[in-house]
Motif scaffolding. Structure first.
Motif, PDB file in Angstrom:
ATOM      1  N   VAL A 157       0.834  -1.207   0.000  1.00 50.92           N
ATOM      2  CA  VAL A 157       0.000   0.000   0.000  1.00 50.92           C
ATOM      3  C   VAL A 157       0.864   1.251   0.000  1.00 50.92           C
ATOM      4  CG1 VAL A 157      -1.656   1.338   1.355  1.00 50.92           C
ATOM      5  CG2 VAL A 157      -1.964  -1.122   1.097  1.00 50.92           C
ATOM      6  N   PHE A 158       1.929   1.261   0.808  1.00 47.67           N
ATOM      7  CA  PHE A 158       2.814   2.416   0.853  1.00 47.67           C
ATOM      8  C   PHE A 158       3.531   2.626  -0.474  1.00 47.67           C
ATOM      9  CE2 PHE A 158       2.144   3.014   5.296  1.00 47.67           C
ATOM     10  CZ  PHE A 158       2.694   4.240   5.612  1.00 47.67           C
ATOM     11  N   GLU A 159       3.919   1.549  -1.136  1.00 48.07           N
ATOM     12  CA  GLU A 159       4.592   1.682  -2.422  1.00 48.07           C
ATOM     13  C   GLU A 159       3.649   2.257  -3.476  1.00 48.07           C
ATOM     14  OE1 GLU A 159       6.268  -2.063  -3.419  1.00 48.07           O
ATOM     15  OE2 GLU A 159       7.778  -2.016  -1.823  1.00 48.07           O
ATOM     16  N   ILE A 160       2.404   1.780  -3.485  1.00 49.74           N
ATOM     17  CA  ILE A 160       1.411   2.344  -4.404  1.00 49.74           C
ATOM     18  C   ILE A 160       1.187   3.818  -4.095  1.00 49.74           C
ATOM     19  CG2 ILE A 160      -0.995   2.261  -5.139  1.00 49.74           C
ATOM     20  CD1 ILE A 160       0.725   0.016  -6.232  1.00 49.74           C
ATOM     21  N   LEU A 161       1.131   4.147  -2.800  1.00 50.41           N
ATOM     22  CA  LEU A 161       0.974   5.547  -2.398  1.00 50.41           C
ATOM     23  C   LEU A 161       2.143   6.387  -2.903  1.00 50.41           C
ATOM     24  CD1 LEU A 161      -0.481   7.753  -0.759  1.00 50.41           C
ATOM     25  CD2 LEU A 161       0.824   6.994   1.248  1.00 50.41           C
ATOM     26  N   CYS A 162       3.340   5.855  -2.797  1.00 52.61           N
ATOM     27  CA  CYS A 162       4.520   6.579  -3.292  1.00 52.61           C
ATOM     28  C   CYS A 162       4.409   6.851  -4.790  1.00 52.61           C
ATOM     29  CB  CYS A 162       5.784   5.782  -3.005  1.00 52.61           C
ATOM     30  SG  CYS A 162       6.263   5.718  -1.272  1.00 52.61           S
ATOM     31  N   ILE A 163       3.998   5.835  -5.545  1.00 51.94           N
ATOM     32  CA  ILE A 163       3.859   5.992  -6.995  1.00 51.94           C
ATOM     33  C   ILE A 163       2.845   7.088  -7.323  1.00 51.94           C
ATOM     34  CG2 ILE A 163       3.082   4.848  -9.099  1.00 51.94           C
ATOM     35  CD1 ILE A 163       4.202   2.237  -7.918  1.00 51.94           C
ATOM     36  N   LEU A 164       1.710   7.074  -6.624  1.00 55.13           N
ATOM     37  CA  LEU A 164       0.679   8.084  -6.866  1.00 55.13           C
ATOM     38  C   LEU A 164       1.176   9.480  -6.484  1.00 55.13           C
ATOM     39  CD1 LEU A 164      -2.472   6.163  -5.569  1.00 55.13           C
ATOM     40  CD2 LEU A 164      -1.776   6.549  -7.943  1.00 55.13           C
ATOM     41  N   TYR A 209       4.328  10.560  -6.355  1.00 57.68           N
ATOM     42  CA  TYR A 209       5.328  11.017  -7.316  1.00 57.68           C
ATOM     43  C   TYR A 209       4.673  11.460  -8.621  1.00 57.68           C
ATOM     44  CZ  TYR A 209       9.314   9.455  -4.512  1.00 57.68           C
ATOM     45  OH  TYR A 209      10.266   9.311  -3.529  1.00 57.68           O
ATOM     46  N   GLY A 210       3.640  10.719  -9.037  1.00 55.23           N
ATOM     47  CA  GLY A 210       2.915  11.118 -10.242  1.00 55.23           C
ATOM     48  C   GLY A 210       2.228  12.457 -10.073  1.00 55.23           C
ATOM     49  N   VAL A 265       4.099  17.940  -2.193  1.00 56.06           N
ATOM     50  CA  VAL A 265       3.717  16.563  -2.502  1.00 56.06           C
ATOM     51  C   VAL A 265       4.958  15.707  -2.740  1.00 56.06           C
ATOM     52  CG1 VAL A 265       2.540  15.084  -4.167  1.00 56.06           C
ATOM     53  CG2 VAL A 265       1.461  17.205  -3.415  1.00 56.06           C
ATOM     54  N   TYR A 266       5.962  16.284  -3.412  1.00 52.90           N
ATOM     55  CA  TYR A 266       7.188  15.521  -3.663  1.00 52.90           C
ATOM     56  C   TYR A 266       7.895  15.168  -2.359  1.00 52.90           C
ATOM     57  CZ  TYR A 266      11.527  13.992  -5.777  1.00 52.90           C
ATOM     58  OH  TYR A 266      12.620  13.235  -6.147  1.00 52.90           O
ATOM     59  N   ALA A 322      12.368  13.932 -12.423  1.00 55.05           N
ATOM     60  CA  ALA A 322      12.864  12.763 -11.690  1.00 55.05           C
ATOM     61  C   ALA A 322      11.730  11.922 -11.118  1.00 55.05           C
ATOM     62  CB  ALA A 322      13.787  13.215 -10.566  1.00 55.05           C
ATOM     63  N   ALA A 323      10.614  12.547 -10.756  1.00 56.63           N
ATOM     64  CA  ALA A 323       9.519  11.822 -10.103  1.00 56.63           C
ATOM     65  C   ALA A 323       9.016  10.630 -10.928  1.00 56.63           C
ATOM     66  CB  ALA A 323       8.373  12.783  -9.785  1.00 56.63           C
ATOM     67  N   PRO A 324       8.764  10.775 -12.237  1.00 57.81           N
ATOM     68  CA  PRO A 324       8.319   9.592 -12.999  1.00 57.81           C
ATOM     69  C   PRO A 324       9.374   8.494 -13.050  1.00 57.81           C
ATOM     70  CG  PRO A 324       7.847  11.633 -14.195  1.00 57.81           C
ATOM     71  CD  PRO A 324       8.751  11.995 -13.054  1.00 57.81           C
ATOM     72  N   VAL A 325      10.666   8.876 -13.080  1.00 56.82           N
ATOM     73  CA  VAL A 325      11.734   7.872 -13.083  1.00 56.82           C
ATOM     74  C   VAL A 325      11.720   7.085 -11.780  1.00 56.82           C
ATOM     75  CG1 VAL A 325      14.226   7.498 -13.255  1.00 56.82           C
ATOM     76  CG2 VAL A 325      13.136   9.288 -14.630  1.00 56.82           C
ATOM     77  N   VAL A 326      11.557   7.787 -10.663  1.00 54.00           N
ATOM     78  CA  VAL A 326      11.499   7.134  -9.353  1.00 54.00           C
ATOM     79  C   VAL A 326      10.294   6.194  -9.285  1.00 54.00           C
ATOM     80  CG1 VAL A 326      11.225   7.503  -6.877  1.00 54.00           C
ATOM     81  CG2 VAL A 326      12.686   9.036  -8.206  1.00 54.00           C
ATOM     82  N   ALA A 327       9.140   6.682  -9.753  1.00 55.64           N
ATOM     83  CA  ALA A 327       7.930   5.846  -9.741  1.00 55.64           C
ATOM     84  C   ALA A 327       8.115   4.599 -10.601  1.00 55.64           C
ATOM     85  CB  ALA A 327       6.736   6.664 -10.236  1.00 55.64           C
TER      86      ALA A 327
END
Length: 291
Positions: free
Chosen positions: A19-26, A28-29, A53-54, A111-116
């Protein structure tokens, strides 16, 4: 006990991590989208929201790293965790630039999309190999940790260089088209972007070479040990890693040569393309090495 022999606590921890990983992806997006809107429209509220947000995304990302380490009694040197650590290093470096510099939003936006994407790759690798790995690799090769850390640092430098190159290329494209949008961009000047790209690429190349020297030393030691005991081990899995390491080094070597030794030999766009290609090669190297 769960279906895979896991306790309820372990199953709960895995679900929480997911859940936390999905939250991170959202997050960062969302940070990337808000940052792009704020930069293109010169919208201050959107820009401030993107920064906030970042930073929240980086905090959640750090929580994921901490929870994984606690749940496994130490960070496992497995493929999924290597990719996750690489994404976290890139996120933290970009966050530092976001806090220190006035124009850091452009870097975090790219960088955010690359991290996601790296987080998604980590999840996919974990699905492919749910059993994971243990820390036995560390005991057989203590220099594995500095080797991986150096690769992460190099990846962060390459990302910084490529992001600067991408921003430089975008601004030059707007200028060539005589677009009024170039006047609305809140990004560093072309000279500043070019300087950041050159220096980050040079530092990343030096760090990657250091990491490769450690890796090649280990490879030679493995061959020598196998020759001494008269056995033929299967080291074919290392061939793609060595090939990609050499390819990545070659691309960034050409970039640095054209940037510092012969800037007249290639246009700014060509150097920008080399930096972006170099980052793609470095990300592919990390993904293959973690597989």
């Amino acid at each position: 006990m769960g279906k895979l022999g896991l306790s309820r606590w372990e199953e709960s921890a895995l679900v929480t991590l997911f859940v936390f990983e999905i939250l991170c992806i959202l997050l960062y997006g969302a940070a990337s989208a808000l940052g792009a809107f704020g930069l293109r429209r010169d919208h201050r509220r959107a820009a401030r929201a993107a920064k906030g947000v970042y930073l929240v995304a980086v905090a959640a990302h750090s929580a994921v790293i901490g929870m994984e380490s606690v749940s496994t009694e130490g960070t496992l040197l497995s493929g999924p965790n290597i990719v996750m650590l690489a994404s976290w290093v890139l996120a933290v470096v970009t966050a530092a630039g976001l806090l220190v510099t006035r124009r850091g939003l452009a870097f975090s936006t790219v960088a955010a999309p690359v991290v996601a994407l790296l987080i998604l790759v980590s999840q996919w690798l974990r699905i492919l190999d749910p059993a994971g790995a243990d820390n036995m690799a560390f005991y057989h090769w203590p220099l594995l940790v500095p080797h991986i850390v150096l690769v992460f640092v190099a990846l962060a430098c390459f990302a910084t260089s490529a992001i600067s190159a991408a921003l430089d290329w975008y601004q030059r494209r707007l200028m060539a088209a005589r677009s009024a949008k170039v006047l609305e961009l809140n990004t560093p000047a072309l000279d500043t972007l070019a300087l950041i790209s050159r220096l980050a690429g040079l530092v990343g190349l030096a760090v990657l070479i250091a990491a490769m020297l450690i890796g090649f030393t280990h490879l030679v030691a493995l061959y020598a040990a196998m020759a001494q005991i008269g056995t033929e081990g299967n080291l074919g899995y290392l061939v793609p890693r060595v090939a990609l390491s050499l390819a990545t080094t070659a691309v960034w070597s050409v970039f640095c040569a054209l940037s510092f030794l012969a800037p007249w030999a290639a246009s700014a766009r060509a150097r920008d393309a080399l930096a972006i290609a170099g980052l793609a090669a470095a990300v592919l190297l990390v993904a293959v090495s973690a597989g």
